[in-house]
Scaffold this motif. Structure first.
Motif, PDB file in Angstrom:
ATOM      1  N   ARG A  96       0.720  -1.343   0.007  1.00 48.66           N
ATOM      2  CA  ARG A  96       0.107  -0.085   0.075  1.00 48.66           C
ATOM      3  C   ARG A  96       0.752   1.199  -0.004  1.00 48.66           C
ATOM      4  NH1 ARG A  96      -4.487  -2.054   4.572  1.00 48.66           N
ATOM      5  NH2 ARG A  96      -5.808  -3.080   2.902  1.00 48.66           N
ATOM      6  N   ALA A  97       2.020   1.420   0.714  1.00 47.50           N
ATOM      7  CA  ALA A  97       2.893   2.301   1.057  1.00 47.50           C
ATOM      8  C   ALA A  97       3.607   2.603  -0.609  1.00 47.50           C
ATOM      9  CB  ALA A  97       3.969   2.271   2.000  1.00 47.50           C
ATOM     10  N   ALA A  98       4.099   1.322  -1.300  1.00 44.99           N
ATOM     11  CA  ALA A  98       4.412   1.666  -2.475  1.00 44.99           C
ATOM     12  C   ALA A  98       3.590   2.251  -3.442  1.00 44.99           C
ATOM     13  CB  ALA A  98       4.817   0.205  -3.171  1.00 44.99           C
ATOM     14  N   THR A  99       2.338   1.849  -3.342  1.00 42.53           N
ATOM     15  CA  THR A  99       1.215   2.476  -4.267  1.00 42.53           C
ATOM     16  C   THR A  99       1.036   3.836  -3.989  1.00 42.53           C
ATOM     17  OG1 THR A  99       0.339   0.219  -4.399  1.00 42.53           O
ATOM     18  CG2 THR A  99      -1.094   2.437  -4.936  1.00 42.53           C
ATOM     19  N   ALA A 100       0.957   4.235  -2.672  1.00 48.87           N
ATOM     20  CA  ALA A 100       0.900   5.699  -2.332  1.00 48.87           C
ATOM     21  C   ALA A 100       2.208   6.388  -2.885  1.00 48.87           C
ATOM     22  CB  ALA A 100       0.797   5.872  -0.786  1.00 48.87           C
ATOM     23  N   PHE A 101       3.315   6.030  -2.991  1.00 47.74           N
ATOM     24  CA  PHE A 101       4.660   6.363  -3.486  1.00 47.74           C
ATOM     25  C   PHE A 101       4.550   6.548  -5.034  1.00 47.74           C
ATOM     26  CE2 PHE A 101       6.995   5.502   0.622  1.00 47.74           C
ATOM     27  CZ  PHE A 101       7.184   6.938   1.002  1.00 47.74           C
ATOM     28  N   GLU A 102       3.676   5.853  -5.531  1.00 43.98           N
ATOM     29  CA  GLU A 102       3.234   5.810  -6.998  1.00 43.98           C
ATOM     30  C   GLU A 102       4.426   5.155  -7.708  1.00 43.98           C
ATOM     31  OE1 GLU A 102       2.634   9.784  -8.303  1.00 43.98           O
ATOM     32  OE2 GLU A 102       0.821  10.034  -7.568  1.00 43.98           O
ATOM     33  N   CYS A 103       4.858   3.985  -6.914  1.00 44.17           N
ATOM     34  CA  CYS A 103       5.809   2.851  -7.592  1.00 44.17           C
ATOM     35  C   CYS A 103       5.170   1.904  -8.453  1.00 44.17           C
ATOM     36  CB  CYS A 103       6.450   2.459  -6.654  1.00 44.17           C
ATOM     37  SG  CYS A 103       7.591   3.537  -5.262  1.00 44.17           S
ATOM     38  N   ALA A 104       5.790   1.978  -9.563  1.00 48.89           N
ATOM     39  CA  ALA A 104       5.299   0.808 -10.576  1.00 48.89           C
ATOM     40  C   ALA A 104       5.712  -0.502 -10.342  1.00 48.89           C
ATOM     41  CB  ALA A 104       5.998   1.268 -11.808  1.00 48.89           C
ATOM     42  N   GLU A 105       6.855  -0.654  -9.543  1.00 48.82           N
ATOM     43  CA  GLU A 105       7.506  -2.098  -9.088  1.00 48.82           C
ATOM     44  C   GLU A 105       8.018  -1.981  -7.631  1.00 48.82           C
ATOM     45  OE1 GLU A 105       9.877  -3.395 -12.447  1.00 48.82           O
ATOM     46  OE2 GLU A 105      11.545  -2.409 -11.431  1.00 48.82           O
ATOM     47  N   VAL A 106       8.039  -3.333  -6.931  1.00 44.32           N
ATOM     48  CA  VAL A 106       8.530  -3.351  -5.713  1.00 44.32           C
ATOM     49  C   VAL A 106       9.832  -4.400  -5.937  1.00 44.32           C
ATOM     50  CG1 VAL A 106       8.280  -3.779  -3.418  1.00 44.32           C
ATOM     51  CG2 VAL A 106       6.684  -2.503  -4.762  1.00 44.32           C
ATOM     52  N   MET A 107      10.926  -4.170  -5.196  1.00 45.49           N
ATOM     53  CA  MET A 107      12.106  -5.094  -5.316  1.00 45.49           C
ATOM     54  C   MET A 107      12.455  -5.477  -3.776  1.00 45.49           C
ATOM     55  SD  MET A 107      12.976  -4.847  -8.542  1.00 45.49           S
ATOM     56  CE  MET A 107      14.719  -5.560  -8.512  1.00 45.49           C
ATOM     57  N   LEU A 108      13.021  -6.569  -3.749  1.00 42.65           N
ATOM     58  CA  LEU A 108      13.552  -6.931  -2.369  1.00 42.65           C
ATOM     59  C   LEU A 108      14.531  -8.120  -2.581  1.00 42.65           C
ATOM     60  CD1 LEU A 108      12.210 -10.026  -1.751  1.00 42.65           C
ATOM     61  CD2 LEU A 108      10.221  -8.895  -1.590  1.00 42.65           C
ATOM     62  N   GLU A 109      15.412  -8.183  -1.624  1.00 44.93           N
ATOM     63  CA  GLU A 109      16.347  -9.331  -1.564  1.00 44.93           C
ATOM     64  C   GLU A 109      15.942 -10.234  -0.147  1.00 44.93           C
ATOM     65  OE1 GLU A 109      18.432  -6.011  -3.134  1.00 44.93           O
ATOM     66  OE2 GLU A 109      17.444  -5.915  -1.132  1.00 44.93           O
ATOM     67  N   CYS A 110      16.220 -11.446  -0.343  1.00 47.00           N
ATOM     68  CA  CYS A 110      15.633 -12.485   0.440  1.00 47.00           C
ATOM     69  C   CYS A 110      16.653 -13.553   0.807  1.00 47.00           C
ATOM     70  CB  CYS A 110      14.256 -13.213   0.288  1.00 47.00           C
ATOM     71  SG  CYS A 110      13.967 -14.438   1.329  1.00 47.00           S
ATOM     72  N   ARG A 111      16.959 -13.902   1.824  1.00 41.17           N
ATOM     73  CA  ARG A 111      18.112 -14.923   2.053  1.00 41.17           C
ATOM     74  C   ARG A 111      17.696 -16.186   1.414  1.00 41.17           C
ATOM     75  NH1 ARG A 111      21.658 -14.808   6.943  1.00 41.17           N
ATOM     76  NH2 ARG A 111      21.598 -17.028   6.755  1.00 41.17           N
ATOM     77  N   VAL A 112      18.691 -16.681   0.567  1.00 41.96           N
ATOM     78  CA  VAL A 112      18.380 -18.023  -0.157  1.00 41.96           C
ATOM     79  C   VAL A 112      17.911 -19.193   0.620  1.00 41.96           C
ATOM     80  CG1 VAL A 112      19.863 -17.200  -2.271  1.00 41.96           C
ATOM     81  CG2 VAL A 112      20.706 -18.623  -0.136  1.00 41.96           C
ATOM     82  N   ASP A 113      18.396 -18.996   1.885  1.00 45.92           N
ATOM     83  CA  ASP A 113      17.925 -20.199   2.855  1.00 45.92           C
ATOM     84  C   ASP A 113      16.454 -19.678   3.506  1.00 45.92           C
ATOM     85  OD1 ASP A 113      19.070 -18.266   4.162  1.00 45.92           O
ATOM     86  OD2 ASP A 113      20.274 -19.423   5.651  1.00 45.92           O
TER      87      ASP A 113
END
Length: 181
Positions: A96-113
């Protein structure tokens, strides 16, 4: 999340991520960019009533926005609340925050394990797009990079929110920083 939440968040952070926990300064720095009309960050905490009275932080999440791309900075849930749907609630708030910031995409990093987290992100429509070798230090653990296109249209976010309303999640208040003052 407010400045007074940093100490309890750090306790949870150190419990959940003992090798690569964020520092006090990292949280302070991000919170400094989470208020006012030029805000580029949004942080939330999830709280429940403590048996001793008062409130206890049981989860938190943060998002940074730059242009039309947002990045999930952190998301965490106390171990005793794993599997309750709280992670989905926090991720929904971040989207929701990303949408409020008008972001077209969201990225993230996640531990492979961290398969549990990967499955949550996949339910929301995130797709793996690459790896960052040795991203998590000092353990030298690789990160899986994931992307979600159009956070405003994440069907899984709406489904997850409906699922949470039907689970055994205790009454939890999710509170965040104001993005515009």
């Amino acid at each position: 999340m407010r400045w007074w939440d940093i100490e309890p968040v750090l306790e949870l952070e150190k419990d959940l991520f003992p090798e690569d926990a964020w520092s006090r300064g990292m949280f302070w720095s991000d919170l400094a960019h989470a208020r006012g009309p030029q805000a580029t960050r949004r942080y939330f905490v999830a709280e429940e009533e403590s048996p001793q009275g008062g409130r206890r932080i049981i989860g938190y999440g943060g998002l940074a926005a730059a242009g039309d791309v947002a990045d999930v900075q952190t998301i965490a849930v106390a171990r005793e609340h794993w599997g309750t749907g709280l992670g989905a609630v926090l991720l929904t708030e971040l989207l929701r925050a990303a949408t409020a910031f008008e972001c077209a995409e969201v990225m993230l990093e996640c531990r492979v394990d961290n398969v549990r987290a990967q499955k949550l992100y996949e339910r929301f429509g995130f797709e793996p797009i690459g790896f960052r070798r040795g991203y998590y230090q000092p353990g030298n653990v690789d990160a899986l990079v994931m992307r979600l296109r159009d956070p405003s249209g994440s069907v899984s976010a709406r489904e997850a929110e409906a699922d949470v309303q039907q689970t055994d999640v205790p009454h939890i208040d999710v509170q965040g920083t104001e993005s515009n003052g």
